[in-house]
Motif scaffolding. Structure first.
Motif, PDB file in Angstrom:
ATOM      1  N   LEU A 193      37.321  82.985 -18.678  1.00  0.00           N
ATOM      2  CA  LEU A 193      37.418  82.963 -20.144  1.00  0.00           C
ATOM      3  C   LEU A 193      38.847  82.656 -20.580  1.00  0.00           C
ATOM      4  O   LEU A 193      39.077  81.803 -21.440  1.00  0.00           O
ATOM      5  CB  LEU A 193      36.974  84.303 -20.714  1.00  0.00           C
ATOM      6  N   ARG A 194      39.806  83.356 -19.965  1.00  0.00           N
ATOM      7  CA  ARG A 194      41.212  83.157 -20.329  1.00  0.00           C
ATOM      8  C   ARG A 194      41.677  81.743 -20.016  1.00  0.00           C
ATOM      9  O   ARG A 194      42.424  81.137 -20.795  1.00  0.00           O
ATOM     10  CB  ARG A 194      42.080  84.182 -19.594  1.00  0.00           C
ATOM     11  N   ASP A 195      41.223  81.221 -18.893  1.00  0.00           N
ATOM     12  CA  ASP A 195      41.598  79.850 -18.513  1.00  0.00           C
ATOM     13  C   ASP A 195      41.056  78.843 -19.521  1.00  0.00           C
ATOM     14  O   ASP A 195      41.746  77.889 -19.907  1.00  0.00           O
ATOM     15  CB  ASP A 195      41.071  79.520 -17.112  1.00  0.00           C
ATOM     16  N   LYS A 196      39.810  79.057 -19.957  1.00  0.00           N
ATOM     17  CA  LYS A 196      39.192  78.127 -20.908  1.00  0.00           C
ATOM     18  C   LYS A 196      39.855  78.230 -22.278  1.00  0.00           C
ATOM     19  O   LYS A 196      40.081  77.196 -22.940  1.00  0.00           O
ATOM     20  CB  LYS A 196      37.698  78.434 -21.035  1.00  0.00           C
ATOM     21  N   VAL A 197      40.164  79.436 -22.702  1.00  0.00           N
ATOM     22  CA  VAL A 197      40.848  79.630 -23.982  1.00  0.00           C
ATOM     23  C   VAL A 197      42.212  78.952 -23.967  1.00  0.00           C
ATOM     24  O   VAL A 197      42.603  78.270 -24.922  1.00  0.00           O
ATOM     25  CB  VAL A 197      41.013  81.139 -24.300  1.00  0.00           C
ATOM     26  N   ALA A 198      42.940  79.105 -22.843  1.00  0.00           N
ATOM     27  CA  ALA A 198      44.251  78.468 -22.706  1.00  0.00           C
ATOM     28  C   ALA A 198      44.125  76.951 -22.737  1.00  0.00           C
ATOM     29  O   ALA A 198      44.944  76.249 -23.349  1.00  0.00           O
ATOM     30  CB  ALA A 198      44.909  78.925 -21.410  1.00  0.00           C
ATOM     31  N   GLU A 199      43.069  76.439 -22.097  1.00  0.00           N
ATOM     32  CA  GLU A 199      42.843  74.988 -22.038  1.00  0.00           C
ATOM     33  C   GLU A 199      42.569  74.394 -23.414  1.00  0.00           C
ATOM     34  O   GLU A 199      43.188  73.398 -23.816  1.00  0.00           O
ATOM     35  CB  GLU A 199      41.651  74.695 -21.111  1.00  0.00           C
ATOM     36  N   VAL A 200      41.650  75.013 -24.159  1.00  0.00           N
ATOM     37  CA  VAL A 200      41.303  74.470 -25.484  1.00  0.00           C
ATOM     38  C   VAL A 200      42.431  74.683 -26.478  1.00  0.00           C
ATOM     39  O   VAL A 200      42.640  73.855 -27.382  1.00  0.00           O
ATOM     40  CB  VAL A 200      39.984  75.071 -26.011  1.00  0.00           C
ATOM     41  N   SER A 201      43.179  75.766 -26.311  1.00  0.00           N
ATOM     42  CA  SER A 201      44.310  76.041 -27.214  1.00  0.00           C
ATOM     43  C   SER A 201      45.419  75.033 -26.999  1.00  0.00           C
ATOM     44  O   SER A 201      46.083  74.594 -27.942  1.00  0.00           O
ATOM     45  CB  SER A 201      44.838  77.455 -26.985  1.00  0.00           C
TER      46      SER A 201
END
Length: 205
Positions: A193-201
Motif C-alpha cells: 500500500l505504501r509503495d503504491k501511494v508513494a508511486e502515485v503521489s
C-alpha cells in the motif's frame, strides 16, 4: 337534491375516506424505497459528474473508503492497529483518486446518458444497475455497471462496482490482498500500500 344525488355523494365521500385510510396506513418502506432510489441515483450521478469535470475532492465524498477497506480486507482488517487501519483507508483514497478517477474521467468524457433500473435495498446496503451510454467517434457504446452502496447517517455512499458479474473489490482481494497476506501477513499489505501511494503521489508532482 334527488335521492340518487344524495346516494352518489355519500358513495364518493366513503370512497375518498377509504383511499385516505389506505394512504395513511401504507407501509413506510414502499414510500421510502422511492426516495432511496432517487437518492442512490443522485449519489452516482454526482460521483460521475465530479469525476468527469476533475472535482476529485467532491467525488471522494460520495465514496465510503472505510467500508471499502473493510470489504477488501474482511476479517483481516481487525489484525491491523487503529493507526494502520486509518493509513489503509487514507491510502485507498489516494490510490483511487489517482488511478480510478483518472480512468473514469477518460470514459465519462464521452458520456451521453445513464439509465438506471430500480435499486435493490437490503438493510443498509443497496445495489443498482446502470447502463452508461458513451458516444465516441460517431460510435455508441453501452457499458452495464452495477453499483454497491452503503447508507451512512442518512446518505448513500459507493463502496464497489460490478462489471460482467465481477466485483472490483473481490477481484482486488483475490488477486492482490490474499497473496500478500499469505506471503507476509499484514506488514506485506502495508508495504504494498505504501509503495503504491508513494508511486502515485510521485506521478502527481
Amino acid at each position: 337534491m334527488s335521492y340518487m344525488g344524495v346516494n352518489m355523494k355519500n358513495t364518493l365521500y366513503l370512497l375518498t375516506a377509504f383511499i385516505n385510510v389506505i394512504l395513511l396506513f401504507m407501509p413506510a418502506s414502499i414510500q421510502a424505497s422511492n426516495s432511496d432510489d432517487i437518492a442512490i441515483q443522485k449519489t452516482i450521478k454526482s460521483l460521475i459528474g465530479s469525476i468527469r469535470y476533475g472535482k476529485d475532492t467532491s467525488a471522494a465524498k460520495k465514496i465510503s473508503f472505510a467500508d471499502m477497506a473493510h470489504e477488501l480486507l474482511q476479517d483481516d482488517f481487525n489484525k491491523f492497529t487503529a493507526n494502520e487501519q486509518k493509513e489503509i483507508i487514507s491510502g485507498l483514497e489516494t490510490i483511487i483518486k489517482a488511478i480510478s478517477f483518472a480512468k473514469g474521467r477518460e470514459m465519462f468524457k464521452y458520456l451521453d446518458a445513464m439509465l438506471f433500473t430500480p435499486a435493490k435495498i437490503e438493510a443498509e446496503h443497496a445495489r443498482i444497475k446502470s447502463t452508461v451510454v458513451i458516444h465516441r467517434n460517431l460510435k455508441k457504446t453501452e457499458i452495464v455497471l452495477e453499483w454497491v452502496l452503503v447508507k451512512q447517517k442518512g446518505s448513500w455512499k459507493v463502496i464497489d462496482t460490478i462489471m460482467l458479474g465481477e466485483s472490483t473489490l473481490k477481484g482486488l482481494r483475490d488477486e492482490q490482498v490474499k497473496p500478500l497476506l499469505e506471503q507476509g501477513g499484514t506488514q506485506a499489505v502495508l508495504k504494498a500500500l505504501r509503495d503504491k501511494v508513494a508511486e502515485v503521489s510521485q506521478k502527481e508532482k
